[in-house]
Design a protein around this motif. Sequence first.
Motif, mmCIF file in Angstrom:
data_model
loop_
_atom_site.group_PDB
_atom_site.id
_atom_site.type_symbol
_atom_site.label_atom_id
_atom_site.label_comp_id
_atom_site.label_asym_id
_atom_site.label_seq_id
_atom_site.Cartn_x
_atom_site.Cartn_y
_atom_site.Cartn_z
ATOM 1 N N ARG A 532 0.833 -1.202 0.000
ATOM 2 C CA ARG A 532 0.000 0.000 0.000
ATOM 3 C C ARG A 532 0.867 1.250 0.000
ATOM 4 O O ARG A 532 0.581 2.228 -0.709
ATOM 5 C CB ARG A 532 -0.941 -0.002 1.210
ATOM 6 N N GLN A 533 1.925 1.224 0.812
ATOM 7 C CA GLN A 533 2.798 2.388 0.885
ATOM 8 C C GLN A 533 3.512 2.633 -0.433
ATOM 9 O O GLN A 533 3.685 3.777 -0.856
ATOM 10 C CB GLN A 533 3.818 2.196 2.017
ATOM 11 N N LEU A 534 3.924 1.566 -1.100
ATOM 12 C CA LEU A 534 4.593 1.726 -2.390
ATOM 13 C C LEU A 534 3.658 2.379 -3.409
ATOM 14 O O LEU A 534 4.102 3.178 -4.247
ATOM 15 C CB LEU A 534 5.068 0.367 -2.900
ATOM 16 N N ILE A 535 2.390 2.053 -3.342
ATOM 17 C CA ILE A 535 1.423 2.660 -4.264
ATOM 18 C C ILE A 535 1.311 4.159 -4.003
ATOM 19 O O ILE A 535 1.254 4.966 -4.942
ATOM 20 C CB ILE A 535 0.051 1.972 -4.135
ATOM 21 N N THR A 536 1.313 4.557 -2.742
ATOM 22 C CA THR A 536 1.234 5.991 -2.435
ATOM 23 C C THR A 536 2.510 6.708 -2.879
ATOM 24 O O THR A 536 2.463 7.875 -3.285
ATOM 25 C CB THR A 536 1.008 6.227 -0.933
ATOM 26 N N ILE A 537 3.634 6.019 -2.810
ATOM 27 C CA ILE A 537 4.881 6.620 -3.278
ATOM 28 C C ILE A 537 4.830 6.786 -4.797
ATOM 29 O O ILE A 537 5.247 7.815 -5.344
ATOM 30 C CB ILE A 537 6.081 5.761 -2.846
ATOM 31 N N ALA A 538 4.298 5.789 -5.491
ATOM 32 C CA ALA A 538 4.138 5.905 -6.943
ATOM 33 C C ALA A 538 3.208 7.059 -7.280
ATOM 34 O O ALA A 538 3.407 7.773 -8.275
ATOM 35 C CB ALA A 538 3.593 4.590 -7.510
ATOM 36 N N ARG A 539 2.193 7.257 -6.482
ATOM 37 C CA ARG A 539 1.282 8.384 -6.694
ATOM 38 C C ARG A 539 2.046 9.710 -6.621
ATOM 39 O O ARG A 539 1.789 10.640 -7.406
ATOM 40 C CB ARG A 539 0.172 8.351 -5.648
ATOM 41 N N ALA A 540 2.981 9.809 -5.686
ATOM 42 C CA ALA A 540 3.793 11.016 -5.574
ATOM 43 C C ALA A 540 4.672 11.204 -6.807
ATOM 44 O O ALA A 540 4.880 12.326 -7.269
ATOM 45 C CB ALA A 540 4.651 10.963 -4.316
ATOM 46 N N PHE A 541 5.207 10.102 -7.368
ATOM 47 C CA PHE A 541 5.987 10.192 -8.605
ATOM 48 C C PHE A 541 5.150 10.806 -9.726
ATOM 49 O O PHE A 541 5.612 11.661 -10.477
ATOM 50 C CB PHE A 541 6.465 8.798 -9.033
ATOM 51 N N VAL A 542 3.906 10.346 -9.844
ATOM 52 C CA VAL A 542 3.038 10.815 -10.924
ATOM 53 C C VAL A 542 2.763 12.308 -10.803
ATOM 54 O O VAL A 542 2.644 13.019 -11.802
ATOM 55 C CB VAL A 542 1.703 10.026 -10.924
ATOM 56 N N SER A 543 2.652 12.813 -9.567
ATOM 57 C CA SER A 543 2.294 14.218 -9.374
ATOM 58 C C SER A 543 3.368 15.184 -9.849
ATOM 59 O O SER A 543 3.101 16.373 -10.031
ATOM 60 C CB SER A 543 1.988 14.486 -7.894
ATOM 61 N N GLN A 544 4.600 14.711 -10.046
ATOM 62 C CA GLN A 544 5.707 15.536 -10.521
ATOM 63 C C GLN A 544 5.824 16.835 -9.715
ATOM 64 O O GLN A 544 5.745 17.938 -10.265
ATOM 65 C CB GLN A 544 5.542 15.845 -12.009
ATOM 66 N N PRO A 545 6.019 16.742 -8.398
ATOM 67 C CA PRO A 545 5.984 17.932 -7.553
ATOM 68 C C PRO A 545 7.282 18.726 -7.618
ATOM 69 O O PRO A 545 8.341 18.198 -7.959
ATOM 70 C CB PRO A 545 5.775 17.343 -6.162
ATOM 71 N N ARG A 546 7.199 20.014 -7.281
ATOM 72 C CA ARG A 546 8.391 20.827 -7.093
ATOM 73 C C ARG A 546 8.897 20.700 -5.662
ATOM 74 O O ARG A 546 10.089 20.845 -5.399
ATOM 75 C CB ARG A 546 8.094 22.304 -7.389
#
Length: 677
Positions: A532-546
Amino acid sequence: MSEDLAPNQRASRLWPTLRRLAREFGPERTPFALTVVAIVTSTVLTIIAPWVLGKATDAVFAGFMSLQMRGGQTKDQAIAELEAQGQGDRAAMLRAMDVVPGAGMDFALIGRLLLVTLAVYVAAQALMWAAGWIGNRLIQRVLLRLRERVEDRIHRVPLSYLDGKQRGDILSRLSNDLDNLSQVLNQSLQQIINSVVMVVGVLAMMFALSWQLALVALATLPLTVLVVALIGRRSQREYAEQWKATGELNAYVEESIGGQQLIQVYGATERTLEGFGAVNERVYRSSLRAQALAGSMMPAMSFVSNLVFVGIAVLGAWRVATGGMTLGSVQAFIQYARQFSQPLSQLGGMAAQLQSAAASAERVFDLLDAPDEAGETGTHPDFAPGAGRIEFADVSFAYAPGTPLIEHLSLVAEPGSTIAIVGSTGAGKTTLVNLLLRFYDVDDGSITFDGIDIRELSRTQLRSPIGMVLQDAWLFEGTIYDNIAYGRAGATREEVLAAARDAYVDRFVHHLPDGYDTVITEAADNISQGERQLITIARAFVSQPRVLVLDEATSSVDTRTEVLVQEAMNRLRAGRTSFVIAHRLSTIRNADLIVVMESGHIVEQGSHDELLDADGRYAQLYESQYAQPAEGADADADSAGPGASPGAGLDTAPGAAPSAGPSAGLGTAGQDSAEAP
């Protein structure tokens, strides 16, 4: 006003709440007007029917009386003959009737009157059906808008409001209270209009037929009002307590279901059942009292109605015998008396339902009246996420007035740098993140994003370039793909899959039955906590944050997976300003700046080596994690397997080989030992 008011305070808000609820029907003026017209017309027809039926009764009785008299004489002659025979009462009765001696039954007139009565009743019922159909649709539209507004409000209230409420209680307002409103409105709206019109119309007809009998019917009205007032006031308090207790019960059940594993592990089933029993008992008691009071309303009103019937029957018989009224008029009046008492009884019964609806409406309106987040100043026209420089300048903040948590804190995160925040529980680490994201606003000082005060930005402007991974993995019921793509609207499939590979989701997802289309259940119990945590980390990758915020993001993954995730995090942090809240110090050794917090203050800051050399608070935290007693080292060696050195294979720097000594021996993943000094 808070929903935590005592029940007796709620009673004073009954009429304001009902008036506010009535205003919710404003957008439905046309269908509401059609409903009212249909109900009023139906009720008027229902009121007319007994009068027409009374005329039919008079026609039948007149025909019967005419058969008792000689034909060829006039009505006055027949009356005089009866008086001469000493039958004064019969003569008086005949004087009040429209009768032709010897004519017999006028079946044509009787038939017409009965057909008119039937047509009136049929038309009344058809109009009432139409009113029910239109009314049900408009009520559901009103409830639809209310649900939408409540849902919207939940997303607009400050985080402090939700933090102070039980989740189950909030859900109870969205479900139980709105369902109760829907049920009461569907049952009562049509009935209230019908009853009010019925009372007014029937009262007018009763006075038209006999003001003496009408006064008898009205004599019991004060008693009716007294019954409604006494029972209604108490039932309002009990209904308020019932719905409040129902909300608490929902919250308790939700917590029990969510923590079922821990409840069983700690053998707390009996305690949980006892707690549930206590709250359930409160719901039972308050519901029993509320329903008992509501149930007593109708019998009390029926008793009053029977008193009216007895009085009218006796006085009406005397009026017929003395020629003051016809038999048909008394029959119609008795029907009107029933119709008069019935809506009063219904209004009495509906008063209890309205008390329940008002209690539910208050809880819904309390949520709708919750304060918005601090006002927006609008969109800053010159803001565009750039380098990602974050500065806390002399920031002070307190969750509760008079209890400061952060005082005069200053901190600069240069573009592309990684800032690690460590400290014991309650030091204020997560509070800094809450302030950065404007879940709360600072009391003093300022926080700037690329030189612009974040209070000058809309929250959407501020949060869009910030990615976040929390310790508690939040996933919604949907596919793994959808949960990853949630990070950025419009992300392509290639971007989503690339993020999944970078976060090592790709390593386990192909072992699932449907791959990326595997549906995660509501409790996400078909995948592990680490997955589950890895999925949330992947979600952060997708967001392309500054700017990236990691709140103990790797605490739920196993030690070897953590090494892989740390490598992914290094790539994710590259070129981005990052804030890392960490308990396990092995994860932040390479941070550009480590900030040590205590009681809302920065007590130390520097690199990992600098802080160790300073031999201060950071060194103590580090020592508490890695300087294990001998028996602890032995235990770790045992768990590592034969031939392994103490702490082998545990937390290591990304890409580094397992080692023993001060930099190893962290124990199992997820243990936040840095919380304690």
